[in-house]
Design an enzyme around this catalytic site. Sequence first.
Site, short mmCIF file in Angstrom:
data_model
loop_
_atom_site.label_atom_id
_atom_site.label_comp_id
_atom_site.label_asym_id
_atom_site.label_seq_id
_atom_site.Cartn_x
_atom_site.Cartn_y
_atom_site.Cartn_z
N ASP A 96 0.87 -1.18 0.00
CA ASP A 96 0.00 0.00 0.00
C ASP A 96 0.91 1.23 0.00
OD1 ASP A 96 0.85 0.43 2.56
OD2 ASP A 96 -1.02 -0.08 3.54
N GLY A 98 1.09 3.89 1.98
CA GLY A 98 1.47 4.58 3.21
C GLY A 98 0.54 5.72 3.57
N GLY A 99 -0.39 6.05 2.68
CA GLY A 99 -1.30 7.17 2.95
C GLY A 99 -2.10 7.00 4.23
N PHE A 100 -2.68 5.83 4.39
CA PHE A 100 -3.51 5.57 5.57
C PHE A 100 -2.70 5.71 6.86
CE2 PHE A 100 -5.45 2.70 8.73
CZ PHE A 100 -6.74 3.21 8.75
N ASP A 150 -2.58 8.45 -1.68
CA ASP A 150 -3.91 9.06 -1.51
C ASP A 150 -4.06 9.59 -0.09
OD1 ASP A 150 -3.95 6.61 -0.16
OD2 ASP A 150 -6.09 6.32 -0.49
N GLN A 193 -11.55 7.53 -3.98
CA GLN A 193 -11.91 8.12 -2.69
C GLN A 193 -13.24 8.86 -2.83
OE1 GLN A 193 -10.77 7.63 0.26
NE2 GLN A 193 -8.72 6.78 -0.01
N GLY A 220 -10.91 4.32 1.84
CA GLY A 220 -11.68 5.25 2.66
C GLY A 220 -13.05 4.79 3.09
N ASP A 270 -8.01 -7.02 1.94
CA ASP A 270 -6.93 -7.26 2.90
C ASP A 270 -7.32 -6.73 4.26
OD1 ASP A 270 -5.14 -4.61 3.77
OD2 ASP A 270 -6.49 -4.31 2.09
N CYS A 308 -12.65 -27.55 11.13
CA CYS A 308 -11.43 -27.02 10.51
C CYS A 308 -10.32 -28.07 10.55
CB CYS A 308 -10.99 -25.77 11.28
SG CYS A 308 -9.46 -25.03 10.64
N CYS A 310 -6.97 -27.17 9.92
CA CYS A 310 -5.68 -26.47 9.93
C CYS A 310 -4.74 -27.15 10.92
CB CYS A 310 -5.86 -24.98 10.27
SG CYS A 310 -6.10 -24.65 12.04
N CYS A 313 -5.86 -26.85 14.61
CA CYS A 313 -7.04 -27.65 14.97
C CYS A 313 -6.75 -29.14 14.96
CB CYS A 313 -8.20 -27.31 14.03
SG CYS A 313 -8.90 -25.68 14.37
N HIS A 339 -4.64 -20.47 12.45
CA HIS A 339 -6.05 -20.85 12.31
C HIS A 339 -6.87 -19.75 11.63
CE1 HIS A 339 -10.07 -22.29 13.08
NE2 HIS A 339 -10.33 -21.07 13.51
#
Length: 376
Positions: A96, A98-100, A150, A193, A220, A270, A308, A310, A313, A339
Amino acid sequence: MDKPAVTYELLHKDKTTGARRGIVHTPHGDIQTPVFMPVGTQATVKSLAPEELKEIGAQIILSNTYHLYLRPGHELVKEAGGLHKFMNWDKPILTDCGGFQVFSLSDLRTISEDGVEFRSHLDGSKHFFSPEKVMKIEEALGADIIMSFDECVKYPETYEYTKNSMERTTRWAKRCKAAHKNTEKQALFGIIQGGFYEDLREKSAKDLIELDFPGYAIGGISVGEPKEEFLKMLYFTAPLMPENKPRYLMGVGTPDYLIEAAIAGIDMCDCVLPTRIARNGTAMTWNGKVVVRNATYERDWGPIDKECDCYACKNYTRAYIRHLIKANEILGVRLLSIHNIYFLTKLMERVRIEIEHDNLENFKNEFYKKYYGTKE
Protein backbone atom coordinates in the site's frame (compact mmCIF):
# COMPACT_ATOMS: atom_id res chain seq x y z
CA MET A 1 0.59 0.40 -25.08
CA ASP A 2 2.63 -2.42 -23.53
CA LYS A 3 0.76 -5.13 -21.64
CA PRO A 4 0.58 -4.20 -17.93
CA ALA A 5 2.49 -6.29 -15.37
CA VAL A 6 -0.80 -7.39 -13.78
CA THR A 7 -3.92 -8.40 -15.69
CA TYR A 8 -7.38 -9.75 -14.87
CA GLU A 9 -9.05 -12.77 -16.45
CA LEU A 10 -12.78 -13.26 -15.86
CA LEU A 11 -13.81 -16.91 -15.51
CA HIS A 12 -17.45 -16.73 -14.41
CA LYS A 13 -20.10 -14.24 -13.28
CA ASP A 14 -22.57 -15.28 -10.59
CA LYS A 15 -26.05 -15.17 -12.11
CA THR A 16 -27.78 -14.03 -8.91
CA THR A 17 -25.34 -11.37 -7.58
CA GLY A 18 -22.61 -9.05 -8.86
CA ALA A 19 -19.92 -11.56 -7.83
CA ARG A 20 -17.23 -12.68 -10.27
CA ARG A 21 -14.74 -15.52 -10.30
CA GLY A 22 -11.43 -14.73 -11.93
CA ILE A 23 -7.65 -14.86 -11.99
CA VAL A 24 -5.25 -11.98 -11.39
CA HIS A 25 -2.05 -12.69 -13.33
CA THR A 26 1.12 -11.21 -11.79
CA PRO A 27 4.89 -11.51 -12.39
CA HIS A 28 5.08 -13.83 -9.34
CA GLY A 29 2.20 -16.11 -10.24
CA ASP A 30 -1.58 -16.24 -10.52
CA ILE A 31 -4.10 -15.31 -7.84
CA GLN A 32 -7.48 -17.06 -7.83
CA THR A 33 -10.14 -14.48 -6.98
CA PRO A 34 -12.03 -13.36 -4.94
CA VAL A 35 -9.14 -13.55 -2.48
CA PHE A 36 -8.32 -12.51 1.06
CA MET A 37 -4.79 -11.11 1.41
CA PRO A 38 -3.01 -11.43 4.79
CA VAL A 39 -1.12 -8.31 5.86
CA GLY A 40 2.62 -8.43 6.56
CA THR A 41 3.06 -4.81 7.63
CA GLN A 42 6.81 -4.93 8.30
CA ALA A 43 7.71 -7.59 5.71
CA THR A 44 6.30 -10.33 7.94
CA VAL A 45 2.80 -11.60 8.70
CA LYS A 46 3.13 -11.33 12.46
CA SER A 47 4.64 -14.50 14.01
CA LEU A 48 4.37 -16.63 10.82
CA ALA A 49 7.07 -17.81 8.41
CA PRO A 50 6.47 -17.55 4.64
CA GLU A 51 6.56 -21.36 4.41
CA GLU A 52 3.67 -21.57 6.89
CA LEU A 53 1.68 -19.03 4.89
CA LYS A 54 2.13 -21.18 1.79
CA GLU A 55 0.92 -24.25 3.71
CA ILE A 56 -2.11 -22.26 4.87
CA GLY A 57 -2.83 -21.42 1.22
CA ALA A 58 -2.09 -17.68 1.17
CA GLN A 59 -1.77 -16.55 -2.46
CA ILE A 60 -0.56 -12.97 -1.99
CA ILE A 61 0.50 -10.86 0.98
CA LEU A 62 0.55 -7.15 1.68
CA SER A 63 3.32 -5.03 3.04
CA ASN A 64 3.42 -1.43 4.15
CA THR A 65 5.30 1.40 2.46
CA TYR A 66 5.20 3.75 5.45
CA HIS A 67 6.60 1.22 7.94
CA LEU A 68 9.28 -0.17 5.62
CA TYR A 69 10.41 3.33 4.60
CA LEU A 70 10.96 4.19 8.28
CA ARG A 71 12.49 0.82 9.14
CA PRO A 72 14.67 -0.73 7.71
CA GLY A 73 14.52 1.78 4.83
CA HIS A 74 13.55 1.15 1.20
CA GLU A 75 17.14 1.44 -0.03
CA LEU A 76 18.20 -1.44 2.21
CA VAL A 77 15.31 -3.58 0.91
CA LYS A 78 16.34 -2.70 -2.66
CA GLU A 79 19.92 -3.74 -1.86
CA ALA A 80 18.58 -7.09 -0.62
CA GLY A 81 17.01 -7.63 -4.06
CA GLY A 82 13.52 -6.31 -3.19
CA LEU A 83 10.87 -7.50 -0.75
CA HIS A 84 10.48 -10.95 -2.31
CA LYS A 85 14.15 -11.83 -1.70
CA PHE A 86 14.40 -9.90 1.57
CA MET A 87 11.58 -11.88 3.20
CA ASN A 88 11.92 -15.11 1.19
CA TRP A 89 8.43 -15.00 -0.35
CA ASP A 90 8.24 -15.93 -4.05
CA LYS A 91 4.50 -15.33 -4.57
CA PRO A 92 2.82 -11.99 -5.33
CA ILE A 93 3.16 -8.99 -2.99
CA LEU A 94 1.11 -5.79 -2.84
CA THR A 95 2.42 -2.68 -1.11
CA ASP A 96 0.00 0.00 0.00
CA CYS A 97 1.09 3.59 -0.45
CA GLY A 98 1.47 4.58 3.21
CA GLY A 99 -1.30 7.17 2.95
CA PHE A 100 -3.51 5.57 5.57
CA GLN A 101 -0.61 5.27 8.05
CA VAL A 102 0.56 8.83 7.49
CA PHE A 103 -2.92 10.01 8.39
CA SER A 104 -3.60 7.59 11.24
CA LEU A 105 -0.23 7.09 12.98
CA SER A 106 1.74 10.26 12.46
CA ASP A 107 1.60 13.33 14.63
CA LEU A 108 1.75 16.86 13.34
CA ARG A 109 1.17 16.09 9.68
CA THR A 110 0.82 18.95 7.23
CA ILE A 111 -0.92 18.36 3.90
CA SER A 112 -0.13 20.53 0.91
CA GLU A 113 -0.49 20.14 -2.85
CA ASP A 114 3.09 18.84 -2.94
CA GLY A 115 2.48 16.05 -0.45
CA VAL A 116 2.47 15.41 3.29
CA GLU A 117 5.01 16.37 5.92
CA PHE A 118 4.79 14.13 8.96
CA ARG A 119 6.68 13.02 12.04
CA SER A 120 7.69 9.39 12.47
CA HIS A 121 5.67 7.50 15.08
CA LEU A 122 8.96 5.76 16.00
CA ASP A 123 11.26 8.65 16.90
CA GLY A 124 9.49 11.90 16.03
CA SER A 125 11.82 12.65 13.09
CA LYS A 126 10.42 14.76 10.24
CA HIS A 127 9.67 13.23 6.83
CA PHE A 128 7.97 14.20 3.61
CA PHE A 129 5.92 11.99 1.28
CA SER A 130 5.09 13.27 -2.19
CA PRO A 131 3.51 11.12 -4.93
CA GLU A 132 6.94 10.98 -6.62
CA LYS A 133 8.71 9.95 -3.39
CA VAL A 134 6.15 7.22 -2.71
CA MET A 135 6.65 5.82 -6.23
CA LYS A 136 10.40 5.76 -5.66
CA ILE A 137 9.93 3.88 -2.36
CA GLU A 138 7.44 1.38 -3.83
CA GLU A 139 9.67 0.74 -6.84
CA ALA A 140 12.59 0.03 -4.49
CA LEU A 141 10.44 -2.39 -2.45
CA GLY A 142 9.61 -4.19 -5.70
CA ALA A 143 6.07 -5.48 -5.06
CA ASP A 144 3.95 -6.77 -7.97
CA ILE A 145 1.10 -4.38 -7.21
CA ILE A 146 1.71 -0.90 -5.86
CA MET A 147 -0.78 1.74 -4.79
CA SER A 148 -0.93 5.41 -5.73
CA PHE A 149 -0.57 7.96 -2.92
CA ASP A 150 -3.91 9.06 -1.51
CA GLU A 151 -5.49 10.76 1.47
CA CYS A 152 -7.88 8.63 3.48
CA VAL A 153 -10.37 11.01 5.13
CA LYS A 154 -11.81 10.18 8.53
CA TYR A 155 -15.46 9.38 9.23
CA PRO A 156 -17.50 11.50 9.46
CA GLU A 157 -16.08 14.35 7.38
CA THR A 158 -17.66 17.40 5.76
CA TYR A 159 -18.60 17.42 2.08
CA GLU A 160 -16.31 20.37 1.38
CA TYR A 161 -13.20 18.78 2.94
CA THR A 162 -13.93 15.39 1.33
CA LYS A 163 -14.37 17.00 -2.11
CA ASN A 164 -11.07 18.92 -1.89
CA SER A 165 -9.27 15.83 -0.58
CA MET A 166 -10.69 13.58 -3.32
CA GLU A 167 -9.69 16.04 -6.06
CA ARG A 168 -6.16 16.28 -4.64
CA THR A 169 -5.96 12.47 -4.47
CA THR A 170 -6.81 12.39 -8.21
CA ARG A 171 -4.08 14.95 -8.97
CA TRP A 172 -1.65 12.89 -6.88
CA ALA A 173 -2.69 9.74 -8.79
CA LYS A 174 -1.82 11.50 -12.05
CA ARG A 175 1.60 12.40 -10.64
CA CYS A 176 2.14 8.83 -9.42
CA LYS A 177 1.38 7.50 -12.89
CA ALA A 178 3.82 9.95 -14.48
CA ALA A 179 6.55 9.05 -11.94
CA HIS A 180 6.12 5.26 -12.06
CA LYS A 181 8.71 3.81 -14.43
CA ASN A 182 8.90 0.08 -13.67
CA THR A 183 5.64 -0.77 -15.46
CA GLU A 184 6.88 -4.10 -16.85
CA LYS A 185 7.29 -5.64 -13.40
CA GLN A 186 4.87 -3.60 -11.29
CA ALA A 187 1.24 -2.56 -11.72
CA LEU A 188 0.16 0.75 -10.20
CA PHE A 189 -3.46 0.79 -8.98
CA GLY A 190 -5.55 3.94 -8.57
CA ILE A 191 -7.55 4.45 -5.36
CA ILE A 192 -11.13 5.72 -5.54
CA GLN A 193 -11.91 8.12 -2.69
CA GLY A 194 -14.84 10.45 -1.94
CA GLY A 195 -15.83 9.53 1.60
CA PHE A 196 -19.52 8.72 2.00
CA TYR A 197 -20.79 11.00 -0.76
CA GLU A 198 -22.01 9.18 -3.88
CA ASP A 199 -21.39 12.06 -6.30
CA LEU A 200 -17.78 12.35 -5.08
CA ARG A 201 -17.21 8.59 -5.43
CA GLU A 202 -18.62 8.74 -8.96
CA LYS A 203 -16.38 11.68 -9.91
CA SER A 204 -13.30 10.02 -8.38
CA ALA A 205 -13.94 6.77 -10.26
CA LYS A 206 -14.59 8.57 -13.57
CA ASP A 207 -11.42 10.70 -13.34
CA LEU A 208 -9.21 7.78 -12.30
CA ILE A 209 -10.59 5.52 -15.04
CA GLU A 210 -9.59 8.19 -17.56
CA LEU A 211 -6.00 7.82 -16.30
CA ASP A 212 -6.19 4.11 -17.31
CA PHE A 213 -4.58 2.32 -14.36
CA PRO A 214 -4.15 -1.48 -14.66
CA GLY A 215 -6.28 -1.95 -11.52
CA TYR A 216 -8.47 0.01 -9.11
CA ALA A 217 -9.13 0.07 -5.37
CA ILE A 218 -11.85 1.47 -3.14
CA GLY A 219 -10.23 3.35 -0.26
CA GLY A 220 -11.68 5.25 2.66
CA ILE A 221 -14.54 2.94 3.61
CA SER A 222 -14.47 0.50 6.54
CA VAL A 223 -13.09 3.37 8.63
CA GLY A 224 -15.47 3.11 11.59
CA GLU A 225 -18.78 3.93 9.89
CA PRO A 226 -22.00 1.93 10.57
CA LYS A 227 -22.37 -1.24 8.51
CA GLU A 228 -25.30 0.12 6.47
CA GLU A 229 -23.16 3.10 5.39
CA PHE A 230 -20.34 0.75 4.41
CA LEU A 231 -22.67 -1.47 2.35
CA LYS A 232 -24.34 1.48 0.66
CA MET A 233 -21.00 2.91 -0.48
CA LEU A 234 -19.58 -0.50 -1.44
CA TYR A 235 -22.58 -1.41 -3.60
CA PHE A 236 -22.59 2.05 -5.16
CA THR A 237 -18.86 2.21 -5.96
CA ALA A 238 -17.96 -1.35 -7.06
CA PRO A 239 -20.03 -1.24 -10.30
CA LEU A 240 -18.23 1.97 -11.31
CA MET A 241 -14.94 0.05 -11.54
CA PRO A 242 -13.81 -1.38 -14.90
CA GLU A 243 -14.90 -4.99 -15.47
CA ASN A 244 -11.69 -5.98 -17.25
CA LYS A 245 -9.34 -5.02 -14.40
CA PRO A 246 -8.75 -6.17 -10.80
CA ARG A 247 -10.99 -4.57 -8.16
CA TYR A 248 -9.56 -4.20 -4.67
CA LEU A 249 -11.40 -3.19 -1.48
CA MET A 250 -8.89 -1.91 1.07
CA GLY A 251 -8.87 -2.81 4.75
CA VAL A 252 -11.69 -5.37 5.00
CA GLY A 253 -11.36 -8.73 6.78
CA THR A 254 -14.44 -9.71 8.78
CA PRO A 255 -16.28 -12.68 7.25
CA ASP A 256 -19.50 -10.72 6.59
CA TYR A 257 -17.64 -7.84 4.88
CA LEU A 258 -15.60 -10.30 2.77
CA ILE A 259 -18.76 -12.04 1.53
CA GLU A 260 -20.49 -8.69 0.86
CA ALA A 261 -17.42 -7.51 -1.03
CA ALA A 262 -17.50 -10.62 -3.23
CA ILE A 263 -21.24 -10.13 -3.89
CA ALA A 264 -20.53 -6.54 -4.95
CA GLY A 265 -17.98 -7.77 -7.51
CA ILE A 266 -14.75 -7.15 -5.60
CA ASP A 267 -11.74 -9.40 -6.33
CA MET A 268 -9.28 -8.62 -3.53
CA CYS A 269 -9.52 -7.65 0.16
CA ASP A 270 -6.93 -7.26 2.90
CA CYS A 271 -6.93 -6.74 6.66
CA VAL A 272 -4.74 -7.19 9.75
CA LEU A 273 -7.80 -8.64 11.53
CA PRO A 274 -6.92 -12.39 11.64
CA THR A 275 -3.54 -11.84 13.30
CA ARG A 276 -4.68 -8.88 15.43
CA ILE A 277 -7.58 -10.76 17.04
CA ALA A 278 -5.30 -13.81 17.45
CA ARG A 279 -3.14 -11.67 19.73
CA ASN A 280 -6.27 -10.97 21.81
CA GLY A 281 -6.99 -14.69 22.09
CA THR A 282 -9.87 -14.73 19.58
CA ALA A 283 -10.55 -17.29 16.85
CA MET A 284 -12.98 -17.21 13.92
CA THR A 285 -14.82 -20.51 13.39
CA TRP A 286 -17.57 -21.76 11.08
CA ASN A 287 -19.93 -21.40 14.05
CA GLY A 288 -18.93 -17.88 15.03
CA LYS A 289 -16.19 -16.20 17.02
CA VAL A 290 -14.58 -18.06 19.93
CA VAL A 291 -12.72 -16.04 22.59
CA VAL A 292 -10.32 -18.81 23.60
CA ARG A 293 -8.91 -16.82 26.51
CA ASN A 294 -12.29 -17.04 28.31
CA ALA A 295 -12.53 -19.25 31.42
CA THR A 296 -15.24 -21.36 29.77
CA TYR A 297 -12.52 -23.11 27.71
CA GLU A 298 -10.21 -23.94 30.63
CA ARG A 299 -11.05 -27.67 30.38
CA ASP A 300 -12.16 -27.83 26.76
CA TRP A 301 -10.25 -30.70 25.13
CA GLY A 302 -11.70 -30.11 21.66
CA PRO A 303 -10.07 -28.21 18.77
CA ILE A 304 -10.67 -24.50 18.14
CA ASP A 305 -13.09 -25.51 15.37
CA LYS A 306 -14.41 -29.05 14.81
CA GLU A 307 -14.99 -28.22 11.12
CA CYS A 308 -11.43 -27.02 10.51
CA ASP A 309 -8.42 -29.08 9.44
CA CYS A 310 -5.68 -26.47 9.93
CA TYR A 311 -2.46 -27.38 11.76
CA ALA A 312 -3.70 -25.83 15.04
CA CYS A 313 -7.04 -27.65 14.97
CA LYS A 314 -5.50 -31.00 14.06
CA ASN A 315 -2.94 -30.88 16.87
CA TYR A 316 -4.03 -28.73 19.83
CA THR A 317 -6.96 -28.20 22.19
CA ARG A 318 -8.78 -25.03 23.17
CA ALA A 319 -7.63 -25.64 26.77
CA TYR A 320 -3.96 -25.74 25.73
CA ILE A 321 -4.20 -22.68 23.47
CA ARG A 322 -6.06 -20.82 26.25
CA HIS A 323 -3.20 -21.66 28.63
CA LEU A 324 -0.63 -20.35 26.12
CA ILE A 325 -2.54 -17.09 25.60
CA LYS A 326 -3.01 -16.57 29.38
CA ALA A 327 0.72 -17.22 29.90
CA ASN A 328 1.65 -14.77 27.09
CA GLU A 329 3.41 -17.55 25.21
CA ILE A 330 4.24 -16.79 21.57
CA LEU A 331 3.02 -20.22 20.43
CA GLY A 332 -0.56 -19.34 21.41
CA VAL A 333 -0.56 -16.31 19.11
CA ARG A 334 1.08 -18.35 16.35
CA LEU A 335 -1.51 -21.13 16.52
CA LEU A 336 -4.46 -18.71 16.52
CA SER A 337 -2.89 -16.72 13.66
CA ILE A 338 -2.44 -19.90 11.61
CA HIS A 339 -6.05 -20.85 12.31
CA ASN A 340 -7.57 -17.43 11.56
CA ILE A 341 -5.72 -16.92 8.28
CA TYR A 342 -6.55 -20.51 7.27
CA PHE A 343 -10.21 -19.87 8.12
CA LEU A 344 -10.43 -16.75 5.91
CA THR A 345 -8.47 -18.50 3.15
CA LYS A 346 -10.92 -21.43 3.24
CA LEU A 347 -13.90 -19.07 3.41
CA MET A 348 -12.77 -17.36 0.19
CA GLU A 349 -12.09 -20.74 -1.44
CA ARG A 350 -15.70 -21.64 -0.64
CA VAL A 351 -16.91 -18.27 -1.96
CA ARG A 352 -15.13 -18.98 -5.28
CA ILE A 353 -16.82 -22.39 -5.55
CA GLU A 354 -20.25 -20.89 -4.75
CA ILE A 355 -19.78 -18.22 -7.44
CA GLU A 356 -18.99 -20.95 -9.98
CA HIS A 357 -22.29 -22.59 -9.03
CA ASP A 358 -24.29 -19.29 -9.04
CA ASN A 359 -25.09 -19.88 -5.39
CA LEU A 360 -23.33 -17.12 -3.42
CA GLU A 361 -26.50 -15.49 -2.08
CA ASN A 362 -27.73 -18.80 -0.63
CA PHE A 363 -24.30 -19.53 0.84
CA LYS A 364 -24.26 -16.08 2.47
CA ASN A 365 -27.58 -16.76 4.22
CA GLU A 366 -26.45 -20.21 5.42
CA PHE A 367 -23.10 -18.87 6.59
CA TYR A 368 -24.67 -15.93 8.46
CA LYS A 369 -27.06 -18.27 10.26
CA LYS A 370 -24.17 -20.36 11.55
CA TYR A 371 -21.64 -17.58 12.17
CA TYR A 372 -23.89 -14.82 13.48
CA GLY A 373 -27.03 -16.78 14.31
CA THR A 374 -28.87 -14.52 11.85
CA LYS A 375 -29.36 -13.70 8.18
CA GLU A 376 -28.06 -10.17 8.59
